[in-house]
Design a protein around this motif. Structure first.
Motif, PDB file in Angstrom:
ATOM      1  N   LEU A  72     -26.924  -5.945 -35.664  1.00  0.00           N
ATOM      2  CA  LEU A  72     -26.115  -4.973 -34.933  1.00  0.00           C
ATOM      3  C   LEU A  72     -26.894  -4.372 -33.766  1.00  0.00           C
ATOM      4  N   PRO A  73     -26.224  -4.060 -32.656  1.00  0.00           N
ATOM      5  CA  PRO A  73     -26.888  -3.272 -31.610  1.00  0.00           C
ATOM      6  C   PRO A  73     -27.132  -1.861 -32.127  1.00  0.00           C
ATOM      7  N   VAL A  74     -28.022  -1.153 -31.469  1.00  0.00           N
ATOM      8  CA  VAL A  74     -28.309   0.232 -31.830  1.00  0.00           C
ATOM      9  C   VAL A  74     -27.866   1.147 -30.701  1.00  0.00           C
ATOM     10  N   VAL A 113     -32.947   9.245 -28.453  1.00  0.00           N
ATOM     11  CA  VAL A 113     -32.791   8.958 -29.881  1.00  0.00           C
ATOM     12  C   VAL A 113     -32.177   7.571 -30.009  1.00  0.00           C
ATOM     13  N   THR A 114     -32.852   6.689 -30.715  1.00  0.00           N
ATOM     14  CA  THR A 114     -32.360   5.318 -30.870  1.00  0.00           C
ATOM     15  C   THR A 114     -32.788   4.779 -32.231  1.00  0.00           C
ATOM     16  N   GLY A 115     -32.546   3.507 -32.452  1.00  0.00           N
ATOM     17  CA  GLY A 115     -33.017   2.806 -33.643  1.00  0.00           C
ATOM     18  C   GLY A 115     -33.720   1.543 -33.201  1.00  0.00           C
ATOM     19  N   ASP A 116     -34.482   0.937 -34.088  1.00  0.00           N
ATOM     20  CA  ASP A 116     -35.104  -0.343 -33.741  1.00  0.00           C
ATOM     21  C   ASP A 116     -34.191  -1.511 -34.122  1.00  0.00           C
ATOM     22  N   SER A 129     -41.326  -6.465 -33.992  1.00  0.00           N
ATOM     23  CA  SER A 129     -40.887  -7.053 -32.732  1.00  0.00           C
ATOM     24  C   SER A 129     -39.977  -6.115 -31.950  1.00  0.00           C
ATOM     25  N   THR A 130     -39.080  -5.424 -32.634  1.00  0.00           N
ATOM     26  CA  THR A 130     -38.155  -4.548 -31.916  1.00  0.00           C
ATOM     27  C   THR A 130     -38.878  -3.318 -31.357  1.00  0.00           C
ATOM     28  N   ALA A 131     -39.819  -2.775 -32.112  1.00  0.00           N
ATOM     29  CA  ALA A 131     -40.600  -1.663 -31.575  1.00  0.00           C
ATOM     30  C   ALA A 131     -41.480  -2.129 -30.425  1.00  0.00           C
ATOM     31  N   ALA A 148     -24.804   8.252 -23.717  1.00  0.00           N
ATOM     32  CA  ALA A 148     -24.896   7.338 -24.854  1.00  0.00           C
ATOM     33  C   ALA A 148     -24.835   5.912 -24.345  1.00  0.00           C
ATOM     34  N   GLY A 149     -25.776   5.099 -24.777  1.00  0.00           N
ATOM     35  CA  GLY A 149     -25.782   3.686 -24.446  1.00  0.00           C
ATOM     36  C   GLY A 149     -25.938   2.866 -25.704  1.00  0.00           C
ATOM     37  N   SER A 150     -26.021   1.547 -25.532  1.00  0.00           N
ATOM     38  CA  SER A 150     -26.233   0.644 -26.663  1.00  0.00           C
ATOM     39  C   SER A 150     -27.274  -0.392 -26.282  1.00  0.00           C
ATOM     40  N   ALA A 151     -28.125  -0.743 -27.225  1.00  0.00           N
ATOM     41  CA  ALA A 151     -29.180  -1.722 -26.974  1.00  0.00           C
ATOM     42  C   ALA A 151     -29.082  -2.882 -27.958  1.00  0.00           C
ATOM     43  N   VAL A 152     -29.200  -4.096 -27.437  1.00  0.00           N
ATOM     44  CA  VAL A 152     -29.215  -5.316 -28.242  1.00  0.00           C
ATOM     45  C   VAL A 152     -30.618  -5.491 -28.808  1.00  0.00           C
ATOM     46  N   THR A 153     -30.733  -6.000 -30.042  1.00  0.00           N
ATOM     47  CA  THR A 153     -32.019  -5.930 -30.751  1.00  0.00           C
ATOM     48  C   THR A 153     -32.690  -7.268 -31.060  1.00  0.00           C
ATOM     49  N   TYR A 154     -32.101  -8.405 -30.702  1.00  0.00           N
ATOM     50  CA  TYR A 154     -32.677  -9.691 -31.114  1.00  0.00           C
ATOM     51  C   TYR A 154     -34.120  -9.826 -30.634  1.00  0.00           C
TER      52      TYR A 154
END
Length: 521
Positions: free
Chosen positions: A487-489, A350-353, A129-131, A112-118
């Motif tokens: 929020l990060p995803v 599995v992630t989110g944008d 932009s995020t995709a 499990a990791g986390s990604a910043v979305t700005y």
């Protein structure tokens, strides 16, 4: 939510306690919860590069969305849930203990990791932009797809590179329109996400083998005077399928396939999971069919978007959010099952944008208590309620009290009842609903709203959004926005190469890690 509950109880018996602007059979898939919760997700991939890659993107899905779904499922399976509430005295709890959430399958992945979305212009970015960042490794402005900030330089996507450089087959699946921002980010290059016709033409020209989900937006152009993208697809060798019966017969022998869901709903997208009828294909079915079409010895890449998570969060509909998040997990289960047959060759991400709606588990009016089981009383999405009920109230000048009988039937909110019934409305809540209903019965224009009205209703029907707001709050959850947040995803990974996706990093690194691992230039 009743379908989800029934499946959850069946799953417990069987295994023990084991999108993105707002919306303007073979046998059907197993019910979501049974496949999505407490399943064996172990996929023991050797330390090698995968040749089957699944990328699941929950549009608008961050930690609040999947945690709310897990908490809801845990509450529904816990006979002591209400007895263990903080507001109950220690003596009155009589030893009741909260069992906790029932993790969705991907929440149990090894990494499990986390990604910043700005993006290049916002800490609360959009799907285009995020995709783009996920698909290409580049930042750009909100609203742009796979081009730089000037709109003149195009970026090649991971899907295009795998298709062209490694001769992998590629599939793109979405519960919303297949030329919407997130799916488009894997094959299109446009200065505006609203260039739907041009995006559709690029879809055809991509040559990808499998597209499935919601219908194309503007298939004959903005003015309706251009050659239909569906006709262009057929001319390019695609088998265009628009019925479920035809979709069931599709095989890999059909070559390139474009499947459009037969049971389209709001904005020609797939129906919300709450509204999907038994026997109608779910997102999981399109993933299963995609594997059948794409499977080969060289490799394949499939992106699957749970786009209506985002749409539900824009509308602040917690019940639909939970149901569609579980539906995404059900689709992930199909990939997990495939991976068990190809354990050293499969990677599942599995992630989110981005996060949508500012969803919170907790509400000012319930202090430390949550009453998540209240959500099971919702049996319809806000969108279907608008279409099938609220529109008729206005046309027929239906009295408020008559409309509220439907609200009780569909959402569980009651005008009167016993003092210990958590779904009985207070005088304050009834007045909120009356005010919203009276506005909904007029020719209101959300563009002319006062600041107070916008905060209360956003751009949604005042009555339906007030119904979901009150049910949310009575369940102990709330939303802070009708838009996206910063929020990060999460990034969950399982299988071959999964170890590369741990840590806290920028969303562009999802592409970078994939490209490096898969050796594309």
């Amino acid at each position: 939510m009743k379908r989800l509950l029934a499946a959850l109880l069946a799953g417990v018996t069987a295994v023990g306690l084991s999108a993105c602007a707002s919306a303007p059979d073979s046998a059907p898939a197993a019910e979501p919860v049974e496949t999505a919760v407490m399943q064996d997700t172990a996929v023991y991939g050797a330390a090698k590069n995968p040749k089957y890659v699944f990328l699941f993107i929950g549009d608008g899905m961050s930690y609040p969305q999947f945690q709310a779904a897990a908490d809801y499922l845990g509450a529904m399976a816990d006979p002591d849930y209400m007895q263990a509430e903080p507001s109950i005295s220690q003596a009155d709890r009589k030893g009741a203990v909260l069992n906790g959430p029932k993790a969705l399958n991907f929440m149990n992945f090894d990494v499990a990791g986390s990604a910043v979305t700005y993006d290049s212009c916002s800490f609360a970015p959009d799907s285009a932009s995020t995709a783009t960042s996920i698909a290409t490794g580049y930042k750009t402005y909100s609203g742009m797809i796979n081009v730089d900030e000037t709109g003149t330089k195009s970026y090649e996507t991971i899907a295009e590179k795998l298709h062209d450089q490694k001769d992998w087959k590629v599939g793109v699946v979405s519960s919303v329109n297949i030329n919407h921002a997130t799916p488009a980010a894997f094959y299109a290059h446009q200065a505006s996400r609203n260039n739907y016709y041009e995006i559709g033409v690029e879809m055809v020209n991509s040559g990808f083998e499998y597209f499935a989900g919601g219908a194309l937006l503007k298939p004959t152009g903005a003015n309706g005077d251009q050659t239909s993208v569906y006709d262009l697809a057929q001319e390019a060798g695609y088998k265009v399928v628009k019925t479920q019966a035809e979709a069931e017969k599709v095989t890999s022998a059909d070559g390139k396939v474009l499947l459009i869901d037969e049971h389209l709903a709001d904005s020609d997208a797939m129906a919300y999971e709450l509204d999907r009828e038994d026997g109608q294909w779910a997102l999981a079915d399109y993933v299963e069919k995609g594997i059948e079409v794409l499977d080969n010895n060289k490799g394949f890449f499939m992106m699957c978007e749970g786009g209506k998570i985002d749409w539900a969060c824009h509308a602040n509909d917690a019940g639909s959010t939970v149901a569609d998040t579980v539906a995404l997990a059900d689709a992930v289960q199909v990939a997990i099952d495939f991976a068990k047959q190809h354990p050293s060759d499969t990677l599942i991400l599995v992630t989110g944008d981005h996060e949508t709606g500012g969803l919170t588990i907790g509400y000012a009016g319930t202090d430390y208590d949550t009453y998540l089981t209240n959500l099971t009383s919702q049996t319809i999405s806000y969108a279907q309620f608008d279409e099938e009920y609220v529109a008729k109230y206005k046309a027929n000048k239906t009295p408020f009290e008559t409309a509220m009988k439907d609200v009780e039937k569909l959402f569980g909110l009651k005008m009167s009842g016993s003092a210990d019934d958590k779904l009985v409305l207070t005088d304050y809540e009834i007045q909120r609903l009356k005010t919203a209903y009276n506005l909904a019965m007029t020719d209101y224009d959300s563009d002319q709203y006062t600041q107070e009205q916008y905060v209360l209703y956003g751009t949604y029907n005042p009555f339906s959004v007030t119904v979901t707001h009150i049910l949310n709050n009575k369940s102990g959850v709330d939303f802070s926005s009708y838009s996206h947040t910063g929020l990060p995803v999460a990034v969950f990974a399982q299988g071959a190469g999964a170890e590369n996706f741990g840590g806290y990093y920028d969303n562009t690194e999802i592409y970078t890690k994939l490209a490096s691992m898969l050796k594309v230039k």
